[in-house]
Design an enzyme around this catalytic site. Structure first.
Site, PDB file in Angstrom:
ATOM      1  N   GLU A 116       0.840  -1.191   0.000  1.00 54.17           N
ATOM      2  CA  GLU A 116       0.000   0.000   0.000  1.00 54.17           C
ATOM      3  C   GLU A 116       0.875   1.242   0.000  1.00 54.17           C
ATOM      4  OE1 GLU A 116      -2.762   0.043   3.183  1.00 54.17           O
ATOM      5  OE2 GLU A 116      -3.712  -1.856   2.658  1.00 54.17           O
ATOM      6  N   HIS A 121       4.329   0.780   2.079  1.00 53.84           N
ATOM      7  CA  HIS A 121       4.429  -0.126   3.217  1.00 53.84           C
ATOM      8  C   HIS A 121       3.781  -1.454   2.848  1.00 53.84           C
ATOM      9  CE1 HIS A 121       0.474   1.811   3.832  1.00 53.84           C
ATOM     10  NE2 HIS A 121       0.110   0.673   4.417  1.00 53.84           N
ATOM     11  N   HIS A 174       1.743  -5.029   4.212  1.00 54.80           N
ATOM     12  CA  HIS A 174       0.977  -5.778   5.212  1.00 54.80           C
ATOM     13  C   HIS A 174       1.050  -7.266   4.868  1.00 54.80           C
ATOM     14  CE1 HIS A 174      -0.682  -2.377   7.273  1.00 54.80           C
ATOM     15  NE2 HIS A 174      -1.317  -1.918   6.198  1.00 54.80           N
ATOM     16  N   TYR A 181      -8.936  -5.807   6.023  1.00 51.39           N
ATOM     17  CA  TYR A 181      -8.159  -4.573   6.183  1.00 51.39           C
ATOM     18  C   TYR A 181      -6.989  -4.536   5.200  1.00 51.39           C
ATOM     19  CZ  TYR A 181      -4.953  -1.215   8.328  1.00 51.39           C
ATOM     20  OH  TYR A 181      -4.088  -0.169   8.542  1.00 51.39           O
ATOM     21  N   GLU A 199      -7.183  -1.333   0.046  1.00 50.00           N
ATOM     22  CA  GLU A 199      -6.676  -0.496  -1.048  1.00 50.00           C
ATOM     23  C   GLU A 199      -5.265  -0.930  -1.434  1.00 50.00           C
ATOM     24  OE1 GLU A 199      -6.867   3.484   0.390  1.00 50.00           O
ATOM     25  OE2 GLU A 199      -8.976   3.748  -0.103  1.00 50.00           O
TER      26      GLU A 199
END
Length: 272
Positions: A52, A60, A62, A100, A104
Site C-alpha cells: 500500500e 508499506h 501488510h 483490512y 486499497e
C-alpha cells in the site's frame, strides 16, 4: 538520550500473525516467499501480502500469516526481511485483518488456502466456538508482549483502546517509561589524555584568558600615569610578582601546622 530499550522479553505465540512493514518497497511475492521460509517449522498454511501507499507516497507492506502450529518466537527481529523490521501482532480476527489488508492494495500476492477464524485445524469447529471480543486485559497483555519501543507501545494502545488512550494517556506514558527506559549516554571526555602532553593547552588557554584576571603591561601603563614605557611597566610587574611571592613564602613558613600550640610561660607572682 539514546534510543529506548525494553526491560522485558519480547514474546509472540499465535497461529495467526499480522505483520506491518513500514516504508517497505519490497515486492509482495518476494516478501511472501521469504516469510514462508522463515516459518516452515510451524507448517505454514496461508499467507497474504499486500503493498500500500502512504499519503506521502511512501510504500508499506501488510502480511497475514496462518500456520498449523502456533508460531513461538522471542526475537523481535525474527520476521525482518532485507533489513526491513515489521510490527508484529497477533491477528485476533483473521477475517477483519484480511479485509483490512485488501482494502486499497497496489499489489497483492497469496499462497495457500485462507482459514477463517476458529477453523477445525485450530482444534474446534465453527459450531463449537463463537467469536469472542477480547477483554482489555487480553489486549494490554498482547500489546506488552509485542511492543518493541515506547512509540510502538503507545501507538498500539491508541489503535486498540482509543478511549482509554485519550483519557488516561499520562498513565500509559508512565508505564511506557518503565517498560522502555531511556538509556543514559556514556560520558566521553572531550579532552582524552595524550602522550607526552597530558593536557590540552589550547583548551586551558581558552578558559584561562576570560576567567582569570591578568594585568598586562599595557593595562598597567594606563593605571600608572608615571609609567611611560613598556619596559618600565614590565619591570614594575616583575618586581611586584617577586615581592608578593616572597611574602607568600614567608607567611607559609611562619604558619604553624602543629596541633600543639606553644603555651605562654608562667611568670612568678610578687613575693609575699
Amino acid at each position: 538520550m539514546a534510543s529506548s530499550s525494553s526491560n522485558r522479553q519480547f514474546s509472540h505465540r499465535n497461529a495467526n500473525t499480522f505483520l506491518t512493514y513500514p516504508k517497505c518497497p519490497e515486492n509482495p511475492e518476494i516478501a511472501c516467499q521469504m516469510i514462508w521460509e522463515l516459518v516452515v517449522r510451524w507448517i505454514p498454511k496461508y499467507i497474504l501480502c499486500a503493498r500500500e501507499a502512504h499519503k506521502d507516497g511512501s510504500l508499506h507492506l501488510h502480511a497475514l500469516l496462518q500456520t498449523e502450529k502456533p508460531v513461538r518466537i522471542s526475537d523481535s527481529r525474527f520476521f525482518d526481511i532485507n533489513g526491513f523490521h515489521p510490527n508484529i501482532q497477533s491477528a485476533k480476527s483473521v477475517n477483519r485483518v484480511r479485509d483490512y489488508i485488501l482494502k486499497e492494495p497496489l499489489a497483492v500476492f497469496e499462497r495457500g488456502t485462507f482459514i477463517p477464524r476458529k477453523s477445525p485445524f485450530l482444534g474446534k469447529s465453527d459450531s463449537e466456538v463463537k467469536e469472542k471480543k477480547p477483554s482489555k486485559d487480553e489486549i494490554m497483555r498482547d500489546i506488552i508482549s509485542h511492543a518493541t519501543s515506547k512509540a510502538e507501545y503507545l501507538s498500539m494502545i491508541q489503535k486498540e483502546l482509543p478511549f482509554d488512550w485519550s483519557t488516561k494517556l499520562q498513565y500509559f506514558e508512565y508505564s511506557a517509561n518503565k517498560l522502555f527506559p531511556e538509556i543514559q549516554e556514556e560520558f566521553t571526555n572531550p579532552h582524552p589524555p595524550s602522550s607526552p602532553d597530558l593536557l590540552c593547552n589550547e583548551s586551558i588557554n581558552d578558559w584561562l584568558q576570560p576567567n582569570i584576571f591578568q594585568v598586562s603591561p599595557e593595562a598597567y601603563m594606563l593605571l600608572q600615569p608615571t609609567c611611560y614605557t613598556l619596559e618600565d611597566a614590565i619591570s614594575d610587574l616583575q618586581w611586584m610578582d617577586s615581592v608578593s611571592s616572597h611574602q607568600m613564602k614567608d607567611q607559609e613558613s611562619r604558619a604553624s601546622t602543629s596541633s600543639a600550640q606553644q603555651e605562654p610561660e608562667n611568670l612568678l607572682g610578687p613575693e609575699a
